[in-house]
Write a protein that holds these residues in place. Structure first.
Motif, PDB file in Angstrom:
ATOM      1  N   UNK A   1       8.903   4.788   6.946  1.00  0.00           N
ATOM      2  CA  UNK A   1      10.301   4.724   7.381  1.00  0.00           C
ATOM      3  C   UNK A   1      10.609   5.942   8.246  1.00  0.00           C
ATOM      4  N   UNK A   2      10.511   5.758   9.551  1.00  0.00           N
ATOM      5  CA  UNK A   2      10.748   6.850  10.485  1.00  0.00           C
ATOM      6  C   UNK A   2      12.241   7.055  10.699  1.00  0.00           C
ATOM      7  N   UNK A   3      12.601   8.271  11.080  1.00  0.00           N
ATOM      8  CA  UNK A   3      14.006   8.581  11.328  1.00  0.00           C
ATOM      9  C   UNK A   3      14.543   7.713  12.444  1.00  0.00           C
ATOM     10  N   UNK A   4      15.727   7.160  12.242  1.00  0.00           N
ATOM     11  CA  UNK A   4      16.330   6.268  13.230  1.00  0.00           C
ATOM     12  C   UNK A   4      17.835   6.432  13.205  1.00  0.00           C
TER      13      UNK A   4
ATOM     14  N   UNK B   1      12.283  17.041  -0.918  1.00  0.00           N
ATOM     15  CA  UNK B   1      10.870  16.933  -0.533  1.00  0.00           C
ATOM     16  C   UNK B   1      10.268  15.621  -1.021  1.00  0.00           C
ATOM     17  N   UNK B   2      10.611  15.230  -2.244  1.00  0.00           N
ATOM     18  CA  UNK B   2      10.116  13.953  -2.770  1.00  0.00           C
ATOM     19  C   UNK B   2      10.628  12.787  -1.925  1.00  0.00           C
ATOM     20  N   UNK B   3      11.906  12.837  -1.564  1.00  0.00           N
ATOM     21  CA  UNK B   3      12.498  11.771  -0.763  1.00  0.00           C
ATOM     22  C   UNK B   3      11.826  11.704   0.604  1.00  0.00           C
ATOM     23  N   UNK B   4      11.565  12.848   1.210  1.00  0.00           N
ATOM     24  CA  UNK B   4      10.890  12.885   2.510  1.00  0.00           C
ATOM     25  C   UNK B   4       9.494  12.288   2.408  1.00  0.00           C
ATOM     26  N   UNK B   5       8.778  12.598   1.310  1.00  0.00           N
ATOM     27  CA  UNK B   5       7.443  12.025   1.105  1.00  0.00           C
ATOM     28  C   UNK B   5       7.513  10.507   0.951  1.00  0.00           C
TER      29      UNK B   5
ATOM     30  N   UNK C   1      19.859   4.068  13.806  1.00  0.00           N
ATOM     31  CA  UNK C   1      20.495   2.805  13.435  1.00  0.00           C
ATOM     32  C   UNK C   1      20.166   2.352  12.019  1.00  0.00           C
ATOM     33  N   UNK C   2      19.063   2.840  11.437  1.00  0.00           N
ATOM     34  CA  UNK C   2      18.654   2.391  10.107  1.00  0.00           C
ATOM     35  C   UNK C   2      18.884   3.505   9.085  1.00  0.00           C
ATOM     36  N   UNK C   3      19.361   3.130   7.925  1.00  0.00           N
ATOM     37  CA  UNK C   3      19.567   4.076   6.828  1.00  0.00           C
ATOM     38  C   UNK C   3      18.313   4.062   5.965  1.00  0.00           C
ATOM     39  N   UNK C   4      17.485   5.113   6.093  1.00  0.00           N
ATOM     40  CA  UNK C   4      16.186   5.104   5.426  1.00  0.00           C
ATOM     41  C   UNK C   4      16.304   5.037   3.910  1.00  0.00           C
ATOM     42  N   UNK C   5      17.329   5.624   3.356  1.00  0.00           N
ATOM     43  CA  UNK C   5      17.485   5.589   1.898  1.00  0.00           C
ATOM     44  C   UNK C   5      17.686   4.149   1.419  1.00  0.00           C
TER      45      UNK C   5
ATOM     46  N   UNK D   1       0.834  -1.202   0.000  1.00  0.00           N
ATOM     47  CA  UNK D   1       0.000   0.000   0.000  1.00  0.00           C
ATOM     48  C   UNK D   1       0.863   1.244   0.000  1.00  0.00           C
ATOM     49  N   UNK D   2       1.982   1.214   0.734  1.00  0.00           N
ATOM     50  CA  UNK D   2       2.875   2.367   0.770  1.00  0.00           C
ATOM     51  C   UNK D   2       3.449   2.672  -0.596  1.00  0.00           C
ATOM     52  N   UNK D   3       3.895   1.656  -1.306  1.00  0.00           N
ATOM     53  CA  UNK D   3       4.439   1.866  -2.655  1.00  0.00           C
ATOM     54  C   UNK D   3       3.352   2.338  -3.613  1.00  0.00           C
TER      55      UNK D   3
END
Length: 214
Positions: free
Chosen positions: A194-197, A183-187, A199-203, A145-147
């Motif tokens: 994918x919340x800021x963390x 802005x696109x990447x943040x969206x 330990x995890x690299x969101x990209x 659903x997210x994609x």
């Protein structure tokens, strides 16, 4: 009820059988998938309690046996009872008909009465699913659903991210500002959950999610 318990740990199998017998149920035990199949054929139980990982490999013998038994014994209730959440075959098991299916986690069953209540529901054609199992089963749908919620431009940006492009390179390719790419990447991160963390690299996680569904 007539119950077959398929569990390779004899202490757990015999202890559970004794508790259920004291409550008036007809119980027989099985130590592996082969014994389980013979017991079901001979006793025609109302429900089979099956551990997922059983001899000889302790991987998915119980799940495979559950699938086979459901196909060969119409009306048989199956209650998976394990310390693991295994979604691969469980999804297939549910897809073939959720009536008379249960999945409980051993460490989360603290009350015998709750367990027997789950057995009754499954034997009667109902379901008994641990909330954690439901969460794991629903996770792939949430990812899809997210994609699916990404805009065409966001999907294009994610595609370039998967190619290893930096924000600057993506901005140059689409003739937009680097700020617009940010802005696109943040969206994308938001829609994929994918919340800021620290330990995890969101990209990287976003790219992995994209590659999983190509």
């Amino acid at each position: 009820m007539r119950i077959v318990i398929a569990e390779d740990l004899a202490i757990l199998r015999d202890g559970l059988a004794q508790l259920l017998t004291l409550r008036g149920h007809d119980v027989v035990g099985a130590g592996d998938a082969a014994e389980l199949e013979r017991a079901v054929a001979a006793r025609r139980p109302d429900v089979a309690v099956i551990d997922i990982r059983m001899p000889p490999t302790h991987t998915d013998e119980g799940l495979r046996a559950a699938l086979d038994l459901r196909r060969r014994h119409e009306g048989l209730g199956v209650l998976l009872f394990s310390q693991y959440v295994e979604t691969r075959f469980v999804s297939q098991l549910l897809a073939e008909g959720s009536a008379g299916i249960g999945y409980l986690l051993k460490e989360r069953v603290a009350d015998v009465d709750d367990f027997t209540d789950a057995l009754h529901r499954v034997a009667a054609g109902g379901t008994a699913l641990d909330p954690e199992v439901v969460t794991q089963l629903m996770a792939p749908r949430r990812r899809d659903a997210g994609l699916a919620s990404l805009t065409p431009r966001e999907r294009e940006v994610l595609t370039r991210m998967a190619e290893g492009r930096t924000n600057a390179a993506i901005a140059a390719a689409f003739v937009i500002t680097e700020r617009a790419v940010e802005k696109h990447v943040a969206n994308i991160f938001t829609k994929l959950g994918l919340l800021a963390s620290g330990t995890d690299h969101r990209r990287v996680l976003a790219v992995l999610r994209y590659l999983e569904h190509r």
